[in-house]
Design a protein around this motif. Structure first.
Motif, PDB file in Angstrom:
ATOM      1  N   VAL A 276       0.883  -1.422  -0.017  1.00 16.37           N
ATOM      2  CA  VAL A 276       0.187  -0.061  -0.189  1.00 16.37           C
ATOM      3  C   VAL A 276       0.930   1.310   0.079  1.00 16.37           C
ATOM      4  O   VAL A 276       1.672   1.623   0.907  1.00 16.37           O
ATOM      5  CB  VAL A 276      -1.033  -0.058   1.284  1.00 16.37           C
ATOM      6  CG1 VAL A 276      -1.803   1.336   1.105  1.00 16.37           C
ATOM      7  CG2 VAL A 276      -1.694  -1.445   1.211  1.00 16.37           C
ATOM      8  N   LEU A 277       0.873   1.979  -1.113  1.00 16.23           N
ATOM      9  CA  LEU A 277       1.497   3.315  -1.281  1.00 16.23           C
ATOM     10  C   LEU A 277       0.922   4.313  -0.946  1.00 16.23           C
ATOM     11  O   LEU A 277      -0.331   4.341  -1.135  1.00 16.23           O
ATOM     12  CB  LEU A 277       2.097   3.399  -2.679  1.00 16.23           C
ATOM     13  CG  LEU A 277       3.167   2.166  -3.189  1.00 16.23           C
ATOM     14  CD1 LEU A 277       3.246   2.266  -4.741  1.00 16.23           C
ATOM     15  CD2 LEU A 277       4.192   2.077  -2.562  1.00 16.23           C
ATOM     16  N   GLY A 278       1.538   5.396  -0.650  1.00 13.94           N
ATOM     17  CA  GLY A 278       1.061   6.679  -0.441  1.00 13.94           C
ATOM     18  C   GLY A 278       1.887   7.584  -1.540  1.00 13.94           C
ATOM     19  O   GLY A 278       2.511   7.082  -2.222  1.00 13.94           O
ATOM     20  N   MET A 279       1.553   9.049  -1.500  1.00 11.51           N
ATOM     21  CA  MET A 279       2.231   9.989  -2.812  1.00 11.51           C
ATOM     22  C   MET A 279       2.204  11.284  -2.170  1.00 11.51           C
ATOM     23  O   MET A 279       1.313  11.676  -1.818  1.00 11.51           O
ATOM     24  CB  MET A 279       1.543   9.740  -4.000  1.00 11.51           C
ATOM     25  CG  MET A 279       2.230  10.629  -4.954  1.00 11.51           C
ATOM     26  SD  MET A 279       1.171  10.449  -6.528  1.00 11.51           S
ATOM     27  CE  MET A 279      -0.286  11.418  -5.964  1.00 11.51           C
ATOM     28  N   GLY A 280       3.400  11.898  -2.415  1.00 12.19           N
ATOM     29  CA  GLY A 280       3.514  13.319  -2.066  1.00 12.19           C
ATOM     30  C   GLY A 280       3.112  14.139  -3.223  1.00 12.19           C
ATOM     31  O   GLY A 280       3.027  13.845  -4.214  1.00 12.19           O
ATOM     32  N   ASN A 281       2.969  15.332  -3.114  1.00  8.75           N
ATOM     33  CA  ASN A 281       2.364  16.296  -3.912  1.00  8.75           C
ATOM     34  C   ASN A 281       3.640  16.572  -4.971  1.00  8.75           C
ATOM     35  O   ASN A 281       3.409  17.123  -5.900  1.00  8.75           O
ATOM     36  CB  ASN A 281       2.053  17.636  -3.431  1.00  8.75           C
ATOM     37  CG  ASN A 281       0.652  17.733  -3.032  1.00  8.75           C
ATOM     38  OD1 ASN A 281      -0.241  16.852  -3.249  1.00  8.75           O
ATOM     39  ND2 ASN A 281       0.352  18.397  -1.850  1.00  8.75           N
ATOM     40  N   ASP A 282       4.842  16.147  -4.601  1.00 12.96           N
ATOM     41  CA  ASP A 282       6.119  16.317  -5.618  1.00 12.96           C
ATOM     42  C   ASP A 282       6.095  15.006  -6.458  1.00 12.96           C
ATOM     43  O   ASP A 282       7.024  14.870  -7.270  1.00 12.96           O
ATOM     44  CB  ASP A 282       7.320  16.473  -4.982  1.00 12.96           C
ATOM     45  CG  ASP A 282       7.585  15.501  -3.867  1.00 12.96           C
ATOM     46  OD1 ASP A 282       6.812  14.378  -3.697  1.00 12.96           O
ATOM     47  OD2 ASP A 282       8.704  15.463  -3.293  1.00 12.96           O
ATOM     48  N   GLY A 283       5.487  13.946  -6.229  1.00 11.01           N
ATOM     49  CA  GLY A 283       5.407  12.886  -6.918  1.00 11.01           C
ATOM     50  C   GLY A 283       6.008  11.716  -6.274  1.00 11.01           C
ATOM     51  O   GLY A 283       6.523  10.744  -6.932  1.00 11.01           O
ATOM     52  N   HIS A 284       6.709  12.069  -5.186  1.00 14.40           N
ATOM     53  CA  HIS A 284       7.533  10.739  -4.305  1.00 14.40           C
ATOM     54  C   HIS A 284       6.590   9.769  -3.968  1.00 14.40           C
ATOM     55  O   HIS A 284       5.495  10.102  -3.803  1.00 14.40           O
ATOM     56  CB  HIS A 284       8.358  11.539  -3.236  1.00 14.40           C
ATOM     57  CG  HIS A 284       7.745  11.373  -1.882  1.00 14.40           C
ATOM     58  ND1 HIS A 284       7.232  12.680  -1.432  1.00 14.40           N
ATOM     59  CD2 HIS A 284       7.868  10.775  -1.063  1.00 14.40           C
ATOM     60  CE1 HIS A 284       6.755  12.537  -0.421  1.00 14.40           C
ATOM     61  NE2 HIS A 284       6.960  11.355   0.084  1.00 14.40           N
ATOM     62  N   THR A 285       7.136   8.688  -3.836  1.00 10.28           N
ATOM     63  CA  THR A 285       6.230   7.360  -3.283  1.00 10.28           C
ATOM     64  C   THR A 285       7.195   6.618  -2.388  1.00 10.28           C
ATOM     65  O   THR A 285       8.552   6.767  -2.717  1.00 10.28           O
ATOM     66  CB  THR A 285       5.462   6.681  -4.192  1.00 10.28           C
ATOM     67  OG1 THR A 285       4.572   5.731  -3.303  1.00 10.28           O
ATOM     68  CG2 THR A 285       6.247   5.909  -5.066  1.00 10.28           C
ATOM     69  N   ALA A 286       6.936   6.143  -1.360  1.00  6.75           N
ATOM     70  CA  ALA A 286       7.678   5.319  -0.332  1.00  6.75           C
ATOM     71  C   ALA A 286       8.809   6.426  -0.006  1.00  6.75           C
ATOM     72  O   ALA A 286       8.144   7.679   0.334  1.00  6.75           O
ATOM     73  CB  ALA A 286       8.271   4.377  -0.989  1.00  6.75           C
ATOM     74  N   SER A 287       9.986   6.234   0.146  1.00  7.57           N
ATOM     75  CA  SER A 287      10.879   7.191   0.292  1.00  7.57           C
ATOM     76  C   SER A 287      11.913   7.496  -0.795  1.00  7.57           C
ATOM     77  O   SER A 287      13.066   7.506  -0.776  1.00  7.57           O
ATOM     78  CB  SER A 287      11.715   7.018   1.579  1.00  7.57           C
ATOM     79  OG  SER A 287      10.924   7.613   2.992  1.00  7.57           O
ATOM     80  N   LEU A 288      11.246   7.341  -1.964  1.00  8.04           N
ATOM     81  CA  LEU A 288      11.848   7.490  -3.183  1.00  8.04           C
ATOM     82  C   LEU A 288      11.511   8.920  -3.517  1.00  8.04           C
ATOM     83  O   LEU A 288      10.543   9.253  -4.163  1.00  8.04           O
ATOM     84  CB  LEU A 288      11.275   6.485  -4.343  1.00  8.04           C
ATOM     85  CG  LEU A 288      11.306   4.999  -3.932  1.00  8.04           C
ATOM     86  CD1 LEU A 288      10.557   4.190  -4.815  1.00  8.04           C
ATOM     87  CD2 LEU A 288      12.804   4.427  -3.570  1.00  8.04           C
ATOM     88  N   PHE A 289      12.484   9.845  -3.387  1.00  2.70           N
ATOM     89  CA  PHE A 289      12.153  11.305  -3.485  1.00  2.70           C
ATOM     90  C   PHE A 289      13.048  11.710  -4.610  1.00  2.70           C
ATOM     91  O   PHE A 289      14.255  11.403  -4.993  1.00  2.70           O
ATOM     92  CB  PHE A 289      12.771  12.183  -2.343  1.00  2.70           C
ATOM     93  CG  PHE A 289      11.838  12.067  -1.100  1.00  2.70           C
ATOM     94  CD1 PHE A 289      10.905  13.273  -0.858  1.00  2.70           C
ATOM     95  CD2 PHE A 289      11.875  11.177  -0.229  1.00  2.70           C
ATOM     96  CE1 PHE A 289      10.241  13.203   0.473  1.00  2.70           C
ATOM     97  CE2 PHE A 289      11.045  11.284   0.795  1.00  2.70           C
ATOM     98  CZ  PHE A 289      10.268  12.124   1.099  1.00  2.70           C
ATOM     99  N   PRO A 290      12.469  12.578  -5.849  1.00  5.50           N
ATOM    100  CA  PRO A 290      13.044  12.880  -6.756  1.00  5.50           C
ATOM    101  C   PRO A 290      14.470  13.947  -6.424  1.00  5.50           C
ATOM    102  O   PRO A 290      15.479  14.108  -7.357  1.00  5.50           O
ATOM    103  CB  PRO A 290      12.314  13.874  -7.517  1.00  5.50           C
ATOM    104  CG  PRO A 290      11.095  14.063  -6.322  1.00  5.50           C
ATOM    105  CD  PRO A 290      11.124  13.045  -5.355  1.00  5.50           C
ATOM    106  N   CYS A 291      14.653  14.372  -5.244  1.00  2.00           N
ATOM    107  CA  CYS A 291      15.736  15.107  -4.871  1.00  2.00           C
ATOM    108  C   CYS A 291      16.724  14.167  -4.331  1.00  2.00           C
ATOM    109  O   CYS A 291      18.053  14.537  -3.843  1.00  2.00           O
ATOM    110  CB  CYS A 291      15.332  16.151  -3.839  1.00  2.00           C
ATOM    111  SG  CYS A 291      14.496  15.492  -2.043  1.00  2.00           S
ATOM    112  N   SER A 292      16.634  12.947  -4.173  1.00  2.00           N
ATOM    113  CA  SER A 292      17.671  12.249  -3.257  1.00  2.00           C
ATOM    114  C   SER A 292      18.652  11.754  -4.294  1.00  2.00           C
ATOM    115  O   SER A 292      18.465  11.273  -5.248  1.00  2.00           O
ATOM    116  CB  SER A 292      16.933  10.773  -2.802  1.00  2.00           C
ATOM    117  OG  SER A 292      16.149  11.210  -1.814  1.00  2.00           O
ATOM    118  N   GLU A 293      19.868  11.745  -3.827  1.00  2.00           N
ATOM    119  CA  GLU A 293      21.076  11.411  -4.982  1.00  2.00           C
ATOM    120  C   GLU A 293      21.005   9.885  -5.002  1.00  2.00           C
ATOM    121  O   GLU A 293      21.655   9.445  -6.001  1.00  2.00           O
ATOM    122  CB  GLU A 293      22.420  11.697  -4.195  1.00  2.00           C
ATOM    123  CG  GLU A 293      22.872  11.106  -2.988  1.00  2.00           C
ATOM    124  CD  GLU A 293      24.141  11.569  -2.418  1.00  2.00           C
ATOM    125  OE1 GLU A 293      24.823  10.680  -1.716  1.00  2.00           O
ATOM    126  OE2 GLU A 293      24.696  12.707  -2.810  1.00  2.00           O
TER     127      GLU A 293
END
Length: 239
Positions: free
Chosen positions: A141-158
């Motif tokens: 079961v996933l959630g989603m942030g308004n930046d489009g991240h899900t789980a702790s897969l953030f677009p800003c993460s190296e």
């Protein structure tokens, strides 16, 4: 009132719209419970990975009362902040308070935070712990942030390129987002993608705007949720 599937979502996405968060949580808990009832009739064990945040609390509480042989269900987290379980932002604490109760208190819970000083140092131990769960997960079961991240897969993460690699061999990966606090441990894209049932549980019109943007941009490196929109997935949404 029927809430129709947005026309920008592809045919392989199963859509379920509800009129309220209460109704959504009730219907999703029934869906998950039935998936496990069916699964345990065919297999000796089942597995579930859930997300944190406020949205799934009512789902957890309803699911905790579902009549299942919870002792045969391996339960873990989609992601976790690298904080102690006593911390207000601990997803483990949230799950222990709201899901590991009632009938579900018998589930086999597998934490993904350990005693290592950093998430990166703790990744091998976390990987070993998750290997004890039935893989692939039956339900994620996933959630989603308004930046489009899900789980702790953030677009800003190296670490995102590695985390999103479909051929990445590990179940979990440490991430360090710059747009959110704390080091994190997250299921990898490959681990989530292998799940038998992927469910995105979201509320609010802003989340629909995020989905539409992700479908228009078609770039998982900018909006990681897009990677999962390219494969069969169920979306449960209410206003």
């Amino acid at each position: 009132m029927k809430i129709n599937k947005p026309d920008y979502l592809p045919e392989h996405i199963h859509w379920h719209g509800a009129n309220s968060a209460e109704q959504l949580s009730e219907e999703l808990s029934q869906t998950i419970g039935q998936l496990f009832s069916q699964g345990l009739s065919q297999d000796q064990r089942a597995s579930l990975a859930v997300s944190g945040g406020r949205t799934p609390i009512a789902l957890f509480e309803k699911l905790s009362t579902f009549e299942l042989d919870w002792s045969k269900i391996d339960l873990s987290l989609v992601d976790e902040r690298w904080v102690e379980v006593s911390h207000v932002d601990s997803n483990e604490a949230l799950v222990r308070k709201h899901l590991l109760q009632n009938n579900a208190s018998q589930a086999v819970f597998i934490p993904i935070k350990n005693n290592a000083k950093s998430a990166k140092d703790g990744q091998p131990t976390c990987e070993q712990a998750l290997s004890q769960a039935k893989q692939p997960f039956d339900v994620v079961v996933l959630g989603m942030g308004n930046d489009g991240h899900t789980a702790s897969l953030f677009p800003c993460s190296e670490e995102l390129t590695l985390a999103m690699d479909p051929d990445y061999q590990h179940t979990c990966i440490a991430t360090t987002p710059t747009s959110a606090p704390y080091q994190r441990m997250s299921l990898s894209r490959s681990a989530i993608s292998r799940a038998n049932n992927i469910i995105l549980h979201i509320t609010g019109k802003d989340k629909l705007s995020t989905l539409e943007l992700a479908m228009n941009n078609k770039d998982a490196s900018q909006m990681p949720i897009y990677a999962f929109l390219t494969q069969p997935m169920s979306i449960y949404w209410c206003p």
